[in-house]
Design a protein around this motif. Structure first.
Motif, PDB file in Angstrom:
ATOM      1  N   ALA A  32      87.019  -1.938   6.203  1.00 59.50           N
ATOM      2  CA  ALA A  32      87.752  -3.058   6.967  1.00 59.50           C
ATOM      3  C   ALA A  32      86.638  -3.591   7.595  1.00 59.50           C
ATOM      4  O   ALA A  32      87.127  -4.807   7.809  1.00 59.50           O
ATOM      5  CB  ALA A  32      88.590  -2.203   7.993  1.00 59.50           C
ATOM      6  N   LYS A  33      85.496  -3.000   7.957  1.00 53.87           N
ATOM      7  CA  LYS A  33      84.377  -3.880   8.594  1.00 53.87           C
ATOM      8  C   LYS A  33      83.780  -4.974   7.666  1.00 53.87           C
ATOM      9  O   LYS A  33      83.376  -6.027   8.250  1.00 53.87           O
ATOM     10  CB  LYS A  33      83.421  -3.075   9.149  1.00 53.87           C
ATOM     11  N   THR A  34      84.025  -4.751   6.189  1.00 51.61           N
ATOM     12  CA  THR A  34      83.470  -5.633   5.532  1.00 51.61           C
ATOM     13  C   THR A  34      84.271  -6.980   5.207  1.00 51.61           C
ATOM     14  O   THR A  34      84.101  -8.052   4.709  1.00 51.61           O
ATOM     15  CB  THR A  34      83.116  -5.179   3.982  1.00 51.61           C
ATOM     16  N   THR A  35      85.732  -6.607   5.579  1.00 53.03           N
ATOM     17  CA  THR A  35      86.688  -7.745   5.199  1.00 53.03           C
ATOM     18  C   THR A  35      86.453  -8.908   6.267  1.00 53.03           C
ATOM     19  O   THR A  35      86.515 -10.153   5.832  1.00 53.03           O
ATOM     20  CB  THR A  35      88.253  -7.288   5.297  1.00 53.03           C
ATOM     21  N   ASP A  36      85.917  -8.715   7.653  1.00 52.41           N
ATOM     22  CA  ASP A  36      85.388  -9.689   8.322  1.00 52.41           C
ATOM     23  C   ASP A  36      84.223  -9.472   8.716  1.00 52.41           C
ATOM     24  O   ASP A  36      84.122  -9.072  10.172  1.00 52.41           O
ATOM     25  CB  ASP A  36      86.487  -9.972   9.395  1.00 52.41           C
ATOM     26  N   PHE A  37      82.991  -9.454   8.048  1.00 56.13           N
ATOM     27  CA  PHE A  37      81.898  -8.960   8.622  1.00 56.13           C
ATOM     28  C   PHE A  37      81.305  -9.861   9.881  1.00 56.13           C
ATOM     29  O   PHE A  37      80.746  -9.212  10.483  1.00 56.13           O
ATOM     30  CB  PHE A  37      80.680  -9.161   7.508  1.00 56.13           C
ATOM     31  N   ALA A  38      81.520 -10.913   9.782  1.00 56.69           N
ATOM     32  CA  ALA A  38      81.154 -12.018  10.815  1.00 56.69           C
ATOM     33  C   ALA A  38      81.974 -11.578  12.230  1.00 56.69           C
ATOM     34  O   ALA A  38      81.069 -11.564  13.221  1.00 56.69           O
ATOM     35  CB  ALA A  38      81.393 -13.383  10.393  1.00 56.69           C
ATOM     36  N   GLY A  39      83.006 -11.262  11.997  1.00 58.12           N
ATOM     37  CA  GLY A  39      84.025 -10.826  13.005  1.00 58.12           C
ATOM     38  C   GLY A  39      83.316  -9.490  13.734  1.00 58.12           C
ATOM     39  O   GLY A  39      83.345  -9.004  14.608  1.00 58.12           O
ATOM     40  N   THR A  40      82.901  -8.563  12.667  1.00 56.47           N
ATOM     41  CA  THR A  40      82.508  -7.322  13.200  1.00 56.47           C
ATOM     42  C   THR A  40      81.118  -7.413  13.752  1.00 56.47           C
ATOM     43  O   THR A  40      80.753  -6.837  14.645  1.00 56.47           O
ATOM     44  CB  THR A  40      82.339  -6.525  11.769  1.00 56.47           C
ATOM     45  N   THR A  41      80.519  -8.212  13.071  1.00 59.74           N
ATOM     46  CA  THR A  41      78.914  -8.492  13.838  1.00 59.74           C
ATOM     47  C   THR A  41      79.285  -8.943  15.220  1.00 59.74           C
ATOM     48  O   THR A  41      78.525  -8.759  16.244  1.00 59.74           O
ATOM     49  CB  THR A  41      78.083  -9.451  13.205  1.00 59.74           C
ATOM     50  N   ALA A  42      79.986 -10.045  15.336  1.00 64.06           N
ATOM     51  CA  ALA A  42      80.534 -10.641  16.825  1.00 64.06           C
ATOM     52  C   ALA A  42      81.147  -9.671  17.560  1.00 64.06           C
ATOM     53  O   ALA A  42      80.605  -9.420  18.891  1.00 64.06           O
ATOM     54  CB  ALA A  42      81.601 -11.781  16.595  1.00 64.06           C
TER      55      ALA A  42
END
Length: 144
Positions: A32-42
């Motif tokens: 799930a973290k990979t589906t929106d990696f930029a969001g996870t990083t933010a």
């Protein structure tokens, strides 16, 4: 070689079932973290996680890699410690001060169960057939 008892076989089977279920939960969270990696990083950055991009990638690698290792029973103690450490970090960065219920209960259960399964994952694990983990038995010689 002693044949395992029915109770031991059932224990090994339930440990396998637990490893597969807990590993699947970790893999699902990692993917799930990979589906929106930029969001996870933010999100990691907003929580104050150091090196948020690297930390997000590390979280994915640990959750997916160690989750899969837990499922198949490979390097169980290492996988269990890694997953428990991940849950400790998740608590520290995202849940300190939260109540148990509705707060950090999932982290607590996943962390402790991963650690327990890492050190007692049962006989149906890849580790049991690998050379570095085979149990060595010594013949006992009676002393006269």
């Amino acid at each position: 070689m002693n044949e395992p008892t029915l109770r031991n076989r059932i224990g090994d089977l339930t440990a396998l079932l637990a490893r597969v279920c807990v590993g699947a939960v970790f893999i699902a969270h990692g993917m799930a973290k990979t589906t929106d990696f930029a969001g996870t990083t933010a999100g990691f950055d907003a929580m104050g996680v150091p090196f948020p991009g690297f930390s997000a990638a590390l979280a994915v690698a640990i959750e997916v890699g160690a989750g899969a290792a837990l499922m198949i029973g490979l390097l169980l103690p290492f996988a269990g410690v890694l997953l428990a450490a991940m849950m400790g970090n998740a608590y520290y960065f995202a849940h300190v001060g939260d109540p148990l219920l509705g707060g950090y209960e999932l982290l607590l259960v996943l962390g402790v169960v991963s650690l327990a399964l890492g050190f007692s994952g049962g006989r149906y694990a890849l580790d049991t057939v690998l050379p570095w983990n085979r149990r060595r038995t010594r013949e006992t010689v009676p002393v006269s």
